[in-house]
Design an enzyme around this catalytic site. Structure first.
Site, PDB file in Angstrom:
ATOM      1  N   SER A  71       1.958  24.772   7.471  1.00 15.72           N
ATOM      2  CA  SER A  71       1.530  23.554   6.784  1.00 15.72           C
ATOM      3  C   SER A  71       1.287  22.355   7.682  1.00 15.72           C
ATOM      4  O   SER A  71       0.821  21.313   7.194  1.00 15.72           O
ATOM      5  CB  SER A  71       2.543  23.192   5.694  1.00 15.72           C
ATOM      6  OG  SER A  71       2.442  24.109   4.623  1.00 15.72           O
ATOM      7  N   TYR A 164       4.955  19.368  -4.406  1.00 22.07           N
ATOM      8  CA  TYR A 164       4.277  20.053  -3.295  1.00 22.07           C
ATOM      9  C   TYR A 164       3.443  21.222  -3.799  1.00 22.07           C
ATOM     10  O   TYR A 164       3.946  22.118  -4.476  1.00 22.07           O
ATOM     11  CB  TYR A 164       5.320  20.553  -2.303  1.00 22.07           C
ATOM     12  CG  TYR A 164       4.772  20.935  -0.952  1.00 22.07           C
ATOM     13  CD1 TYR A 164       4.424  19.966  -0.029  1.00 22.07           C
ATOM     14  CD2 TYR A 164       4.631  22.268  -0.597  1.00 22.07           C
ATOM     15  CE1 TYR A 164       3.944  20.305   1.231  1.00 22.07           C
ATOM     16  CE2 TYR A 164       4.154  22.623   0.656  1.00 22.07           C
ATOM     17  CZ  TYR A 164       3.819  21.635   1.570  1.00 22.07           C
ATOM     18  OH  TYR A 164       3.341  21.982   2.806  1.00 22.07           O
ATOM     19  N   SER A 165       2.159  21.217  -3.451  1.00 25.98           N
ATOM     20  CA  SER A 165       1.254  22.283  -3.900  1.00 25.98           C
ATOM     21  C   SER A 165       0.197  22.557  -2.840  1.00 25.98           C
ATOM     22  O   SER A 165      -0.538  21.656  -2.440  1.00 25.98           O
ATOM     23  CB  SER A 165       0.572  21.898  -5.211  1.00 25.98           C
ATOM     24  OG  SER A 165      -0.418  22.847  -5.558  1.00 25.98           O
ATOM     25  N   GLY A 309       5.841  23.304   9.314  1.00 28.31           N
ATOM     26  CA  GLY A 309       5.089  24.384   8.711  1.00 28.31           C
ATOM     27  C   GLY A 309       5.911  25.642   8.538  1.00 28.31           C
ATOM     28  O   GLY A 309       6.758  25.966   9.377  1.00 28.31           O
TER      29      GLY A 309
END
Length: 356
Positions: A71, A164-165, A309
């Site tokens: 991420s 969070y998506s 991430g």
């Protein structure tokens, strides 16, 4: 001439605190390998490694080896969107439908009522396509990922709260492609990777499951204490704009330092990126989320900006301060219990607070 003899073992110097912490991640916390890059205010970098790159061969961990950065990719995607804002091609307060008319529709989901800002700040209410248990590590088109998300109802009304998506960043990536007429990977490469000289960072090509340069293998585990399986090679397209990039700790330090130093965004866009709201799971209680950028308090005062991430086989944590310090740490196992990452977060804090 008298031969020189090594000092007794008791007189050997102790490893630096950062190396000790990295060793503990392997010996005490069960990560196969751990890597760190620490950059001081002058831009000097020190690299550290611990563990083994391959549990079978016991190969040495490559210094500053490549890993899947998950991420952290979101920050790259957000930077491209904000560059387009600075160029007048995108507006943060425009609706998704202004760029992708009629595309984002579902139960409680209407792209004519969700802004670009809400996508980047994770306040859109769009459900995450990664919540599906049947998501496989195979090739996906971005529209496939969006379609998976739109089978579910909205998590909440746009702007109502934070959630969070990964779907938010798939939509942001689609906006980039629609506005520029070019693949997202090409835009990230031109606008960020080449611009600031990230020599070990790239967006894997469709269908490429490999990691190009020297790297530690990534491992998976079904349950705490269970056996580890090599999961290094997989098609990462299921993560796309939300998590597909491959990089190194030192390149991530360079990226976040360049971002905070104004080399990627003009001041108005960087200011918008750093407008934060309180975040929740999977982040800590004091973490705040901007536009693809996290703000985390430091134990020595102030904050650092980064993202972190998670990708099967790898976890990365870190970021940079406004004063020029930067740290990123990678480990080669995605724990089944998120609490297992606490020692990594602690190491990032320690390293940033000790970096001169």
């Amino acid at each position: 001439m008298t031969a020189l003899t090594p000092p007794p073992a008791s007189a050997a110097p102790h490893p630096a605190p950062i190396q000790q912490s990295l060793n503990a991640l392997v010996k005490s916390d069960g990560f196969p390998a751990a890597l760190a890059a620490v950059q001081d205010r002058e831009g000097h970098t020190r690299n550290y490694t611990a563990g083994v790159a391959d549990l079978t061969t016991k190969a040495k961990v490559p210094t500053d080896g490549q890993v899947r950065i998950g991420s952290n990719t979101k920050t790259f995607t957000a930077v491209v969107v904000l560059q387009l804002v600075g160029e007048g091609e995108v507006s943060l307060d425009a609706m998704i439908d202004d760029y992708l008319p009629g595309l984002v529709r579902g139960e409680g989901i209407d792209g004519s009522h969700i802004t670009v800002r809400e996508l980047l700040q994770q306040t859109s209410g769009l459900p995450s396509y990664t919540n599906d248990d049947d998501l496989e590590p195979r090739y996906y088109e971005p529209r496939d990922l969006l379609d998976r998300a739109l089978k579910h109802k909205a998590d909440f009304a746009p702007g109502e709260k934070w959630g969070y998506s990964n779907t938010n960043y798939v939509v942001a990536g689609l906006i980039v492609q629609k506005v520029t007429g070019r693949p997202l990977a090409a835009e990230i490469d031109q606008r960020i990777i080449k611009k600031i000289g990230l020599r070990h960072t790239y967006f894997p090509a469709p269908g490429d499951p490999t990691i190009r340069e020297p790297h530690p293998k990534g491992y998976s585990q079904d349950a705490p204490g269970g056996p580890l399986s090599d999961i290094t090679e997989m098609d990462p397209s299921w993560a796309w704009a939300a998590g597909q990039l491959i990089s190194t700790n030192s390149d991530l330090n360079r990226f976040f330092s360049a971002l905070l130093g104004g080399r990627l965004l003009a001041a108005p866009q960087l200011k918008e990126m750093q407008k934060t709201v309180p975040a929740a799971a999977p982040f800590g209680p004091n973490t705040r989320y901007g536009l693809g950028l996290l703000s985390t308090p430091l134990s020595c005062g102030g904050v650092y900006w980064g993202h972190g991430g998670s990708f099967p086989g790898y976890e990365t944590r870190g970021g940079a301060t406004d004063e020029g310090r930067a740290v990123n740490v990678a480990v080669t196992l995605q724990p089944t219990d998120p609490a297992a990452m606490k020692p990594v977060d602690t190491l990032v804090d320690k390293a940033l607070c000790s970096a001169g």
